[in-house]
Design an enzyme around this catalytic site. Structure first.
Site, PDB file in Angstrom:
ATOM      1  N   HIS A 153      -4.583  -8.801   3.412  1.00 53.17           N
ATOM      2  CA  HIS A 153      -6.037  -8.736   3.485  1.00 53.17           C
ATOM      3  C   HIS A 153      -6.541  -9.550   4.671  1.00 53.17           C
ATOM      4  O   HIS A 153      -6.119 -10.697   4.868  1.00 53.17           O
ATOM      5  CB  HIS A 153      -6.673  -9.291   2.208  1.00 53.17           C
ATOM      6  CG  HIS A 153      -6.536  -8.387   1.031  1.00 53.17           C
ATOM      7  ND1 HIS A 153      -6.700  -8.815  -0.274  1.00 53.17           N
ATOM      8  CD2 HIS A 153      -6.245  -7.056   0.948  1.00 53.17           C
ATOM      9  CE1 HIS A 153      -6.516  -7.806  -1.099  1.00 53.17           C
ATOM     10  NE2 HIS A 153      -6.246  -6.728  -0.375  1.00 53.17           N
ATOM     11  N   ARG A 173       0.862  -1.181   0.000  1.00 49.56           N
ATOM     12  CA  ARG A 173       0.000   0.000   0.000  1.00 49.56           C
ATOM     13  C   ARG A 173       0.903   1.236   0.000  1.00 49.56           C
ATOM     14  O   ARG A 173       2.063   1.166   0.393  1.00 49.56           O
ATOM     15  CB  ARG A 173      -0.894   0.020   1.232  1.00 49.56           C
ATOM     16  CG  ARG A 173      -1.842  -1.182   1.345  1.00 49.56           C
ATOM     17  CD  ARG A 173      -2.673  -1.065   2.623  1.00 49.56           C
ATOM     18  NE  ARG A 173      -3.618  -2.169   2.747  1.00 49.56           N
ATOM     19  CZ  ARG A 173      -3.388  -3.307   3.402  1.00 49.56           C
ATOM     20  NH1 ARG A 173      -2.199  -3.479   3.996  1.00 49.56           N
ATOM     21  NH2 ARG A 173      -4.294  -4.244   3.483  1.00 49.56           N
ATOM     22  N   ARG A 222      -0.378  -2.178  -7.180  1.00 48.87           N
ATOM     23  CA  ARG A 222      -0.698  -3.209  -6.186  1.00 48.87           C
ATOM     24  C   ARG A 222      -1.699  -4.218  -6.772  1.00 48.87           C
ATOM     25  O   ARG A 222      -1.548  -5.422  -6.592  1.00 48.87           O
ATOM     26  CB  ARG A 222      -1.270  -2.542  -4.930  1.00 48.87           C
ATOM     27  CG  ARG A 222      -1.771  -3.489  -3.841  1.00 48.87           C
ATOM     28  CD  ARG A 222      -2.147  -2.663  -2.624  1.00 48.87           C
ATOM     29  NE  ARG A 222      -3.019  -3.366  -1.695  1.00 48.87           N
ATOM     30  CZ  ARG A 222      -2.597  -4.153  -0.715  1.00 48.87           C
ATOM     31  NH1 ARG A 222      -1.311  -4.370  -0.553  1.00 48.87           N
ATOM     32  NH2 ARG A 222      -3.456  -4.735   0.113  1.00 48.87           N
ATOM     33  N   TYR A 259      -9.761 -10.305  -7.394  1.00 49.74           N
ATOM     34  CA  TYR A 259      -8.771 -10.327  -8.469  1.00 49.74           C
ATOM     35  C   TYR A 259      -9.034 -11.441  -9.471  1.00 49.74           C
ATOM     36  O   TYR A 259      -8.512 -11.402 -10.579  1.00 49.74           O
ATOM     37  CB  TYR A 259      -7.362 -10.441  -7.884  1.00 49.74           C
ATOM     38  CG  TYR A 259      -6.955  -9.205  -7.122  1.00 49.74           C
ATOM     39  CD1 TYR A 259      -6.750  -7.990  -7.771  1.00 49.74           C
ATOM     40  CD2 TYR A 259      -6.817  -9.232  -5.735  1.00 49.74           C
ATOM     41  CE1 TYR A 259      -6.414  -6.845  -7.072  1.00 49.74           C
ATOM     42  CE2 TYR A 259      -6.466  -8.090  -5.027  1.00 49.74           C
ATOM     43  CZ  TYR A 259      -6.271  -6.908  -5.699  1.00 49.74           C
ATOM     44  OH  TYR A 259      -5.943  -5.772  -4.999  1.00 49.74           O
TER      45      TYR A 259
END
Length: 293
Positions: free
Chosen positions: A264, A148, A241, A273
């Site tokens: 996560h 991040r 990312r 994804y």
């Protein structure tokens, strides 16, 4: 955070006290500065509307009406309304200890927005077209680790472990530590970068003040890289990312491993994804191609 003052916000004395109490509770529970700022802003916005009415007197019907007003009249996004509800829920449940008010509180359905993913060739061009060694290293690290932005700026030199070939991310989102792999190609670039820039504590530092690099600076680096390649596809700083996660998935990395690498908490966040991976889609032949042209 800037101190709360009655003069600035023009709310009732009681509501002002409740706002301060909520902020204190958030700090005691070690919520992040960003969350404290968001919750404070959302509760303050409602306090401005209700004036002298004590916020503690509000009922479920009032919160429902306020959420509906935000959606229909103010045209706020579903995500914004979710944040508002979360902030008010925290106040009523953690400060006022009233859990009944949100038992039957409906929430707007969030739209399923697919993350923007760049192709590997575009990312390679983006890195090569960035002449500044520091900026190039930053982009390489970003794509190689899937961090991040907040994790990028807080990364320290000691977090790069070349003996174990891992990068440590400390006290990330949710106050959790984790590790990601250290790319061999990235390590070569990091060593060259270190020789030139000689950072002291943080991996990326402001050259004048030697303080932590700002999030805004990273955003500008990414924006300039897009401009150089004349990329018109929408996609913010998190797209590297997203690309990291999607490309790992397309090359057969287990979804649970990707979840750990990204930090996560829920697998549901990582599963999205699968919706942007083209590995299986491109293997399907379109019926148009079967018409025997």
């Amino acid at each position: 955070l800037t101190p709360v003052t009655q003069v600035t916000y023009r709310i009732s004395e009681f509501n002002f006290h409740e706002l301060e109490l909520m902020i204190q509770t958030l700090k005691l529970k070690a919520y992040s500065e960003r969350t404290i700022h968001l919750y404070k802003s959302e509760v303050l916005a409602l306090m401005r509307l209700i004036g002298d009415v004590g916020i503690d007197t509000l009922e479920t019907k009032h919160i429902r009406a306020y959420a509906l007003w935000l959606l229909q009249k103010k045209k706020c996004s579903e995500t914004k309304v979710h944040t508002t509800i979360n902030a008010l829920k925290f106040y009523f449940e953690k400060v006022r200890h009233n859990k009944r008010i949100f038992i039957d509180m409906p929430r707007p359905k969030k739209p399923l927005q697919l993350p923007v993913v760049w192709s590997a060739s575009v990312i390679k061009q983006m890195i090569y077209s960035t002449p500044n060694l520091k900026h190039q290293t930053l982009l390489m690290l970003w794509y190689a680790s899937g961090l991040r932005v907040s994790e990028m700026v807080n990364l320290q030199i000691k977090d790069i472990d070349s003996s174990r070939m891992v990068i440590y991310i400390r006290r990330a989102k949710g106050k959790k530590d984790r590790m990601v792999m250290l790319s061999e190609k990235l390590l070569i670039c990091l060593r060259e970068y270190y020789k030139v820039y000689k950072p002291k504590i943080f991996l990326f530092e402001n050259e004048l003040t030697k303080s932590v690099y700002s999030v805004r600076s990273i955003q500008m680096i990414f924006s300039r890289a897009k401009q150089v390649l004349h990329l018109r596809q929408k996609g913010g700083v998190h797209s590297l990312r997203h690309s990291f996660a999607t490309h790992l998935l397309e090359h057969g990395t287990d979804i649970r491993v990707i979840q750990e690498l990204l930090g996560h908490q829920s697998i549901k966040t990582t599963v999205r994804y699968t919706h942007v991976s083209v590995k299986n889609i491109t293997q399907v032949q379109s019926p148009l191609d079967r018409l025997g042209w």
